[in-house]
Design an enzyme around this catalytic site. Structure first.
Site: not given
Length: 331
Positions: A262, A233, A294, A257
């Site tokens: 985001e 996260r 992501h 990622d």
């Protein structure tokens, strides 16, 4: 049952439609769920949401007034949901607790290999007819110490991969996995994990207690040149502190990622727009930083499992059989 599916992409529609087999009326919306778009759930009994949909008290109140009784998350995380508000409004919450731990664990390894062996830089050099090796020096993963924070299904899968590569694996988790211990993973306190690890990988959920777990104080306790990987996260990592660590070379490599801001960036094509996030823009300037949007979950197997579990949650709610559902909380 009529279901509004938010933040839906063509791949979501394809996998959910296949798993649904006509049982429910799925209404797909490309828009993310927020206070403005919540009206799209009119006449729906359930909404199906993804990681960056907004589910604060204001949005939940709008949904409840429209008759929404179920929020079916098609992801594992639910830190964006106001659980107290959902409970007070009588909204049932369900999620997909696991889909393919291999997908995320393997992507984590890909980030490690890409950073270590400078594959992103080597790829562009070859395309420019440059075959020099200066600046591309890597290291053997064999024998290195990998610190894994969070050993649920994903973290445990990643730990086993790294053991298979000949790494020493240490871990932190409030609930140690006995099978991992038997396999050779040593559980340690965080203050012991920081200075021992050559690579640190985050695989824990985001809670108020571990927000910015990787912060300036933690960075000072780590090995100089440590590699940090976050496929968990975004909020687990204090981005500004890590940028300072990159500038001082305390952080030698960073693979992400996820990103704490985001929601305004990922899953959309912004190629014709100017990047407004100055912190993210700064990250992109470092040659020893690799960021994916992501993407770690994005495999055929994972998408099929997400769709299957989501439909089971919808059907279980419709049939009033909660044993079929993966509940977050029940009102």
């Amino acid at each position: 049952m009529k279901v509004a599916v938010f933040s839906s992409k063509p791949y979501d529609k394809a996998f959910l439609t296949s798993a649904n087999q006509g049982r429910h009326e799925l209404v797909f919306h490309e828009a993310a769920l927020n206070a403005a778009s919540a009206l799209l759930a009119q006449d729906c009994t359930a909404v199906c949401c993804f990681v960056n949909d907004q589910l604060g008290a204001d949005v939940l109140e709008i949904l409840a007034k429209q008759g929404v009784k179920l929020i079916a998350m098609r992801c594992a995380g639910y830190n964006q949901i106001d659980l107290d508000a959902a409970r007070a409004l009588g909204i049932t919450l369900a999620r997909v607790p696991e889909y393919s731990p291999h997908a995320i664990a393997e992507h984590t390894l890909a980030l490690i290999l890409m950073l270590n062996r400078q594959l992103h830089r080597a790829h562009y050099r070859v395309h420019e007819n440059d075959y020099s090796l200066n600046g591309l020096l890597g290291f053997d993963l064999f024998g290195k110490t990998v610190g894994v924070i969070g050993t649920g299904k994903i973290g445990a899968t990643f730990a086993r991969i790294m053991l298979g590569l000949g790494c020493r694996v240490i871990a932190y988790d409030p609930y140690p996995d006995e099978a991992l211990q038997t396999a050779g993973v040593d559980y340690v306190a965080l203050d012991d994990l920081w200075p021992q690890s050559d690579i640190i990988s985050l695989h824990c959920p985001l809670t108020p207690d571990n927000h910015h777990l990787i912060n300036a104080d933690a960075l000072l306790k780590m090995k100089p040149g440590v590699m940090l990987i976050n496929t968990g996260r975004g909020g687990l990592l204090d981005t500004k502190a890590v940028i300072a660590g990159l500038k001082s070379r305390q952080v030698g490599y960073l693979g992400l990622d996820v990103y704490e801001e985001e929601s305004d960036l990922f899953f959309e094509d912004h190629s014709s727009q100017l990047l407004q996030d100055d912190v993210f823009a700064r990250l992109l300037t470092f040659p020893n930083v690799v960021i994916t949007g992501h993407q770690a979950f994005f495999t055929r197997e994972a998408l099929a499992a997400i769709a299957d579990t989501t439909l089971k949650n919808l059907t279980g709610f419709e049939q009033q059989d909660r044993s079929l559902m993966h509940l977050i909380e029940s009102p």
